[in-house]
Design a protein around this motif. Structure first.
Motif, short mmCIF file in Angstrom:
data_model
loop_
_atom_site.label_atom_id
_atom_site.label_comp_id
_atom_site.label_asym_id
_atom_site.label_seq_id
_atom_site.Cartn_x
_atom_site.Cartn_y
_atom_site.Cartn_z
N THR A 52 -19.23 5.24 6.42
CA THR A 52 -19.44 5.62 7.82
C THR A 52 -20.78 5.10 8.31
O THR A 52 -20.90 4.60 9.44
CB THR A 52 -19.38 7.16 7.96
OG1 THR A 52 -18.31 7.64 7.15
CG2 THR A 52 -19.16 7.57 9.38
N LEU A 70 0.83 -1.21 0.00
CA LEU A 70 0.00 0.00 0.00
C LEU A 70 0.87 1.27 0.00
O LEU A 70 0.50 2.29 -0.58
CB LEU A 70 -0.95 0.01 1.21
CG LEU A 70 -1.99 -1.12 1.21
CD1 LEU A 70 -2.89 -1.02 2.44
CD2 LEU A 70 -2.85 -1.11 -0.05
N TRP A 101 -3.74 11.83 -10.01
CA TRP A 101 -4.08 11.47 -8.63
C TRP A 101 -3.46 12.48 -7.66
O TRP A 101 -4.14 12.97 -6.74
CB TRP A 101 -3.59 10.05 -8.30
CG TRP A 101 -3.69 9.74 -6.85
CD1 TRP A 101 -4.82 9.45 -6.15
CD2 TRP A 101 -2.62 9.76 -5.89
NE1 TRP A 101 -4.53 9.28 -4.82
CE2 TRP A 101 -3.18 9.46 -4.63
CE3 TRP A 101 -1.25 10.00 -5.99
CZ2 TRP A 101 -2.43 9.39 -3.47
CZ3 TRP A 101 -0.49 9.93 -4.83
CH2 TRP A 101 -1.08 9.63 -3.59
N ALA A 111 -14.69 -2.21 4.47
CA ALA A 111 -13.83 -2.31 3.28
C ALA A 111 -12.69 -3.28 3.59
O ALA A 111 -11.55 -2.86 3.81
CB ALA A 111 -13.28 -0.93 2.92
N PHE A 151 -8.70 1.78 7.26
CA PHE A 151 -8.71 2.93 6.35
C PHE A 151 -7.62 2.80 5.28
O PHE A 151 -7.26 3.77 4.63
CB PHE A 151 -8.52 4.23 7.14
CG PHE A 151 -9.68 4.52 8.07
CD1 PHE A 151 -10.89 4.98 7.57
CD2 PHE A 151 -9.58 4.32 9.44
CE1 PHE A 151 -11.97 5.24 8.41
CE2 PHE A 151 -10.64 4.57 10.29
CZ PHE A 151 -11.84 5.03 9.78
N LEU A 197 -10.29 8.52 -6.31
CA LEU A 197 -10.25 7.07 -6.01
C LEU A 197 -9.70 6.26 -7.18
O LEU A 197 -9.00 5.27 -6.98
CB LEU A 197 -11.66 6.57 -5.65
CG LEU A 197 -11.76 5.11 -5.27
CD1 LEU A 197 -11.12 4.84 -3.91
CD2 LEU A 197 -13.20 4.64 -5.24
N ARG A 234 -4.54 1.08 -8.89
CA ARG A 234 -5.85 0.44 -8.73
C ARG A 234 -6.18 -0.30 -10.02
O ARG A 234 -5.61 0.00 -11.08
CB ARG A 234 -6.92 1.48 -8.42
CG ARG A 234 -6.67 2.23 -7.11
CD ARG A 234 -7.95 2.58 -6.40
NE ARG A 234 -7.73 3.53 -5.31
CZ ARG A 234 -7.46 3.18 -4.07
NH1 ARG A 234 -7.34 1.91 -3.74
NH2 ARG A 234 -7.30 4.12 -3.14
N VAL A 238 -8.44 17.01 -2.11
CA VAL A 238 -9.33 16.24 -1.23
C VAL A 238 -8.78 16.23 0.20
O VAL A 238 -9.51 16.45 1.17
CB VAL A 238 -9.54 14.80 -1.77
CG1 VAL A 238 -10.29 13.93 -0.77
CG2 VAL A 238 -10.28 14.83 -3.10
N ARG A 256 -5.66 14.44 -5.08
CA ARG A 256 -5.46 14.03 -3.69
C ARG A 256 -5.20 15.26 -2.80
O ARG A 256 -5.69 15.35 -1.68
CB ARG A 256 -4.30 13.04 -3.63
CG ARG A 256 -3.86 12.63 -2.26
CD ARG A 256 -4.66 11.45 -1.74
NE ARG A 256 -4.38 11.21 -0.34
CZ ARG A 256 -4.91 10.24 0.38
NH1 ARG A 256 -5.75 9.41 -0.17
NH2 ARG A 256 -4.63 10.09 1.64
N GLY A 307 -18.30 9.09 1.37
CA GLY A 307 -18.57 9.61 2.70
C GLY A 307 -19.81 9.02 3.34
O GLY A 307 -19.93 8.98 4.56
N GLY A 362 -3.77 2.17 3.72
CA GLY A 362 -2.45 2.60 4.18
C GLY A 362 -1.67 3.31 3.10
O GLY A 362 -2.07 3.36 1.94
N ARG A 375 2.61 3.05 -3.59
CA ARG A 375 1.68 3.57 -4.59
C ARG A 375 1.89 5.08 -4.70
O ARG A 375 2.27 5.70 -3.71
CB ARG A 375 0.22 3.29 -4.18
CG ARG A 375 -0.13 1.82 -4.17
CD ARG A 375 -1.55 1.58 -3.72
NE ARG A 375 -1.77 2.01 -2.35
CZ ARG A 375 -2.96 2.07 -1.75
NH1 ARG A 375 -4.05 1.73 -2.42
NH2 ARG A 375 -3.08 2.49 -0.52
N ARG A 396 -2.27 6.51 -0.24
CA ARG A 396 -3.68 6.53 -0.66
C ARG A 396 -4.61 6.22 0.51
O ARG A 396 -5.81 5.95 0.31
CB ARG A 396 -3.92 5.54 -1.80
CG ARG A 396 -3.14 5.84 -3.05
CD ARG A 396 -3.70 5.14 -4.27
NE ARG A 396 -4.84 5.83 -4.82
CZ ARG A 396 -5.07 6.01 -6.11
NH1 ARG A 396 -4.22 5.54 -7.01
NH2 ARG A 396 -6.14 6.64 -6.54
#
Ligand code: HEM
Length: 486
Positions: free
Chosen positions: A297, A84, A117, A358, A426, A110, A93, A124, A121, A293, A428, A87, A431
């Motif tokens: 959650t 992870l 990205w 996930a 979440f 994503l 992906r 975001v 990123r 989102g 690692g 990347r 990303r």
């Protein structure tokens, strides 16, 4: 654990000579069928449970076959972590997932790679940083209290409460609030059209990802037309918010230099031709935010409510903690209180261990490389398990049980003994989920509000709750009634 292979031994230097001790063909593989391989076992809505069963059977490194394509599964924590982290250079992906997602207008950061990205990123992350979440905390408190008042009114009037849908509405209101500054108030909308539209997109996404034949590219069935309508509705809502924000930014041009939220930052970037950030990226990230989102959650909260209702001792321990921290207030109103809830944090960790939303992350190797002594050719699909060691009896005795005590320590444990190192809900590396601060704050705020004001009553005779995969894993039902505490 496979002790012959040094975990995290990751060599990704295509030019050099790669040293390895085995190839993918040497890895254990579940018995498959002619032509289909193992793909038929993975078609249902519980394919993650099949992978989890294989992890228990074959250990942290194995492969499976989907109609001739070999997929490698990595459930060893350190090796997963190394992948992870490597990347976007070493791993990306999956392109197939990206194509299906983009067909449903889901994508943005994503599914982006490389410089695209990196650009997205940054925007975001800026919009969901720890600071942003802390500043947004009072609005989250207001939204949580609004839901609590609605529930109290429903109980007083004898109306039913739909806990899972309400969790989705609240999550949607919170992500839209923090990312755009708009209050959608879907909690107050009885029809919950937007929540239903997102549900429809997630269901279709999952079905298309596992479909053997992509029929929707050739002809549309009623379900495909239904999801087209859902996408159009979600886009229409978001476009109205984007237009409204643009208008405000025209009136206050300084917002281009000092944007107040993620949407303003994205509009400022898309208005700047040198930024490389396109209008298409703006819209796809807006859609991704509502999807990423909401379900993640809300499903975690729904699982947590189910698990707490089933485990009265854990619920009682959590209730005393929350009562002590919140005192006379109905809802936590002080950011500092979020740091005084170790049992609540433990309940979250136990929920992610037993019911991760996930549990698997798909990646593809960009070059020939060696992972934990295994030669991985370029373009090999790999599935990384985020909870692979969470069901290992060595690390989690009585692993099937929901036990908060396993996360409570007088002193922080040594790195090697820290159970938190075994799970990474979440993801690692670079990303890692950018929404984690928001999600954790929301989870603490909502569960503390529930335990402080209500009792959880498991519905008698309700059928067993199943794990259902709609891209993210959620419960088939939340058979729990809220009862006002004395
Ligand atoms: C309990 C709640 C959540 C869980 C368990 C969760 C889990 C994850 C996981 C496992 C990933 C993949 C990370 C990786 O590849 O290493 C991810 C990525 C992502 N998540 Fe979350 N997430 C949650 C909440 C949220 C929220 C509230 C948002 C807000 C919009 C969000 C937005 C994203 C985005 C945009 C990505 C893609 C990041 C990238 O590729 O750079 N997530 N999440």
């Amino acid at each position: 654990m496979d002790s012959n292979f040094a975990a995290a031994e990751l060599d990704t230097h295509p030019a050099g000579e790669l040293k390895y001790s085995r190839t993918i063909a040497d890895l254990p593989c579940p018995k498959g069928r002619w032509f289909f391989g193992n793909s038929l076992e993975l078609r249902g809505r519980q394919s993650h449970l099949t992978v989890a069963k294989w992890i228990r059977e074959f250990g942290p490194f194995f492969r499976f076959d989907t109609m001739g394509t070999q997929l490698v599964v990595i459930a060893d924590r350190d090796t997963a972590d190394s992948i992870l982290r490597d990347r976007p250079a070493g791993f990306r992906r999956s392109k197939g997932t990206k194509v299906v997602m983009n067909e449903l207008s889901i994508g943005g950061v994503l599914t982006a790679e490389g410089d695209d990205w990196r650009r997205q990123r940054k925007l975001v992350m800026g919009g969901l940083s720890f600071e942003v979440v802390r500043n947004f905390f009072p609005t989250m408190v207001f939204m949580t209290e609004r839901l609590m008042q609605r529930w109290k009114a429903a109980l007083a009037e004898g109306r039913a409460i739909e806990l899972h849908r309400d969790m989705k509405s609240l999550a949607l209101d919170i992500i839209m609030g923090v990312a755009t500054g708009h209050d959608l108030n879907t909690v107050g909308d009885d029809e919950k059209l937007l929540v239903d539209n997102i549900d429809s997109m997630m269901k279709r996404l999952e079905q298309r990802l596992v479909a053997i034949f992509p029929h929707w590219r050739h002809f549309k069935l009623p379900v495909d037309r239904e999801v087209d309508r859902s996408i159009a509705n979600v886009k229409q809502t978001l476009m109205a918010i984007i237009e409204n924000t643009r208008e405000r930014m025209r009136e206050q041009p300084d917002l281009h230099q000092k944007p107040g939220n993620m949407l303003e930052a994205m509009i400022a970037s898309s208005d700047n031709p040198e930024s490389g950030f396109t209008e298409h990226e703006l819209i796809s990230n807006a859609i991704l935010n509502v999807i990423g989102g909401e379900d993640t959650t809300a499903n975690t909260l729904a699982w947590m409510i189910n698990l707490l209702a089933e485990n009265s001792a854990a619920a009682a321990a959590l209730t005393s903690e929350v009562d002590m921290v919140l005192g006379d207030a109905a809802v936590a109103a002080d950011w500092e209180q979020m740091k005084q809830l170790p049992y609540l944090e433990a309940a979250h960790s136990e929920t992610q261990r037993l019911r991760a939303v996930a549990p698997l992350i798909g990646v593809v190797s960009n070059e020939d490389c060696v992972v934990a002594g295994i030669f991985i050719p370029k373009d090999t699909p790999i599935i990384v398990s985020t909870t692979g060691e969470g069901m290992d009896e060595t690390y989690f005795p009585q692993h099937e049980q929901f036990k908060l005590e396993r996360w409570i320590f007088e002193q922080k444990p040594h790195k090697e003994d820290d159970p938190a190192r075994k799970l990474f809900p979440f993801g690692g590396g670079p990303r890692m989920c950018p929404g984690r601060f928001l999600a954790l704050t929301q989870i603490k705020l909502v569960i503390s509000m529930i335990m402080h004001n209500f009792e959880l009553e498991l519905e008698a005779d309700a059928p067993p709750v199943e794990q259902v995969m709609n891209f993210f894993i959620g419960p088939s039902a939340v058979p729990v009634r809220l009862k006002l505490r004395a």
